[in-house]
Design a protein around this motif. Sequence first.
Motif, PDB file in Angstrom:
ATOM      1  N   PHE A   1     -98.931  -8.263  57.114  1.00 25.71           N
ATOM      2  CA  PHE A   1     -98.373  -8.518  55.661  1.00 25.71           C
ATOM      3  C   PHE A   1     -99.447  -7.881  54.654  1.00 25.71           C
ATOM      4  CE2 PHE A   1     -95.223 -10.683  57.481  1.00 25.71           C
ATOM      5  CZ  PHE A   1     -94.349 -11.086  56.726  1.00 25.71           C
TER       6      PHE A   1
ATOM      7  N   TRP B   1     -93.095 -13.193  59.472  1.00 28.67           N
ATOM      8  CA  TRP B   1     -94.276 -14.124  59.271  1.00 28.67           C
ATOM      9  C   TRP B   1     -94.441 -15.179  60.359  1.00 28.67           C
ATOM     10  CZ3 TRP B   1     -95.994 -19.161  58.025  1.00 28.67           C
ATOM     11  CH2 TRP B   1     -97.141 -19.504  57.624  1.00 28.67           C
TER      12      TRP B   1
ATOM     13  N   TRP C   1     -91.485 -16.158  48.243  1.00 27.46           N
ATOM     14  CA  TRP C   1     -92.090 -16.832  49.327  1.00 27.46           C
ATOM     15  C   TRP C   1     -92.163 -18.547  48.837  1.00 27.46           C
ATOM     16  CZ3 TRP C   1     -92.797 -15.649  53.835  1.00 27.46           C
ATOM     17  CH2 TRP C   1     -93.952 -16.360  54.806  1.00 27.46           C
TER      18      TRP C   1
ATOM     19  N   VAL D   1     -95.287  -4.945  56.122  1.00 26.05           N
ATOM     20  CA  VAL D   1     -94.788  -5.679  55.051  1.00 26.05           C
ATOM     21  C   VAL D   1     -95.531  -5.774  53.817  1.00 26.05           C
ATOM     22  CG1 VAL D   1     -93.740  -7.669  54.280  1.00 26.05           C
ATOM     23  CG2 VAL D   1     -93.459  -6.992  56.669  1.00 26.05           C
TER      24      VAL D   1
ATOM     25  N   ASP E   1    -100.548  -7.511  50.636  1.00 21.00           N
ATOM     26  CA  ASP E   1    -100.596  -7.997  49.174  1.00 21.00           C
ATOM     27  C   ASP E   1    -100.987  -6.844  48.343  1.00 21.00           C
ATOM     28  OD1 ASP E   1    -100.360  -9.011  46.726  1.00 21.00           O
ATOM     29  OD2 ASP E   1    -101.089 -10.698  47.345  1.00 21.00           O
TER      30      ASP E   1
ATOM     31  N   ALA F   1    -102.124 -12.482  54.978  1.00 22.10           N
ATOM     32  CA  ALA F   1    -102.051 -11.449  54.339  1.00 22.10           C
ATOM     33  C   ALA F   1    -103.283 -10.683  54.169  1.00 22.10           C
ATOM     34  CB  ALA F   1    -101.149 -11.462  53.244  1.00 22.10           C
TER      35      ALA F   1
ATOM     36  N   SER G   1     -95.564  -2.817  44.823  1.00 23.40           N
ATOM     37  CA  SER G   1     -95.257  -2.963  46.213  1.00 23.40           C
ATOM     38  C   SER G   1     -94.086  -1.794  46.578  1.00 23.40           C
ATOM     39  CB  SER G   1     -94.546  -4.349  46.575  1.00 23.40           C
ATOM     40  OG  SER G   1     -93.448  -4.612  45.747  1.00 23.40           O
TER      41      SER G   1
ATOM     42  N   ALA H   1     -88.488 -12.078  55.923  1.00 22.27           N
ATOM     43  CA  ALA H   1     -89.957 -11.973  55.635  1.00 22.27           C
ATOM     44  C   ALA H   1     -90.556 -13.232  56.375  1.00 22.27           C
ATOM     45  CB  ALA H   1     -90.349 -11.775  54.082  1.00 22.27           C
TER      46      ALA H   1
END
Length: 212
Positions: free
Chosen positions: A97, A90, A198, A163, A99, A127, A173, A86
């Motif tokens: 991305f 990024w 993360w 993602v 969320d 994101a 998710s 990930a």
Amino acid sequence: MMTVALLVAGFNAVAFCGQVAADTPTEVRPQPQRPISGAAPHPDIAPTPQSAANVPPEPDSYRMDDFRSPVPATLRGARVLTNEEAADLWNSDGAVFIDVYPQAQKPPNLPAGTLWRDPAHRSIEGASWMPNVGYGGLPDEVDQYFQQRLEALTKGDKNAPLVFFCLKECWMSWNAAKRAMTYGYSNVMWFPSGTDGWQELGYPLIAVKKLP
């Protein structure tokens, strides 16, 4: 006297296993492509790490309840990302991305004069936050919101890399990534460790706003 309503950031206490959180409204913007050690811990309490013995099998349909619980190791049709994978995406701007951490709704029947404040939410820099699209069943308006925002983010490209993430061991998710594939998106990735993973890498989170 005016009353200020204090919120549970994200899931309600029943749907999210009784975990209560409060996001910090201010955050120092991280330097891109450089992990920062000693980042503040995520406000949500992490679940107990799962072992191979309690990893559930992948269901045929969406998860409908108990969203903060052990998740499968797979998602058919999607690529499952490690923390490092990930971060590589990024750092290279290699994907969109998304969320899907849910947003608390204004409680009904608040006392007169109560001031409602939406809680701040922290996420991965860059994101797009689309709250409430990770539930197992979506109202028509939320389903339309999800589809329309995905179309805008990808400029209509069904092959755009996406993602999806939330928290570690969060079915939201998983559900959202699965649903995106039913919309016709063919390059879907699921980052199961989400914002918890993360920060395990040393990257901080920043305050984000809901994608309008």
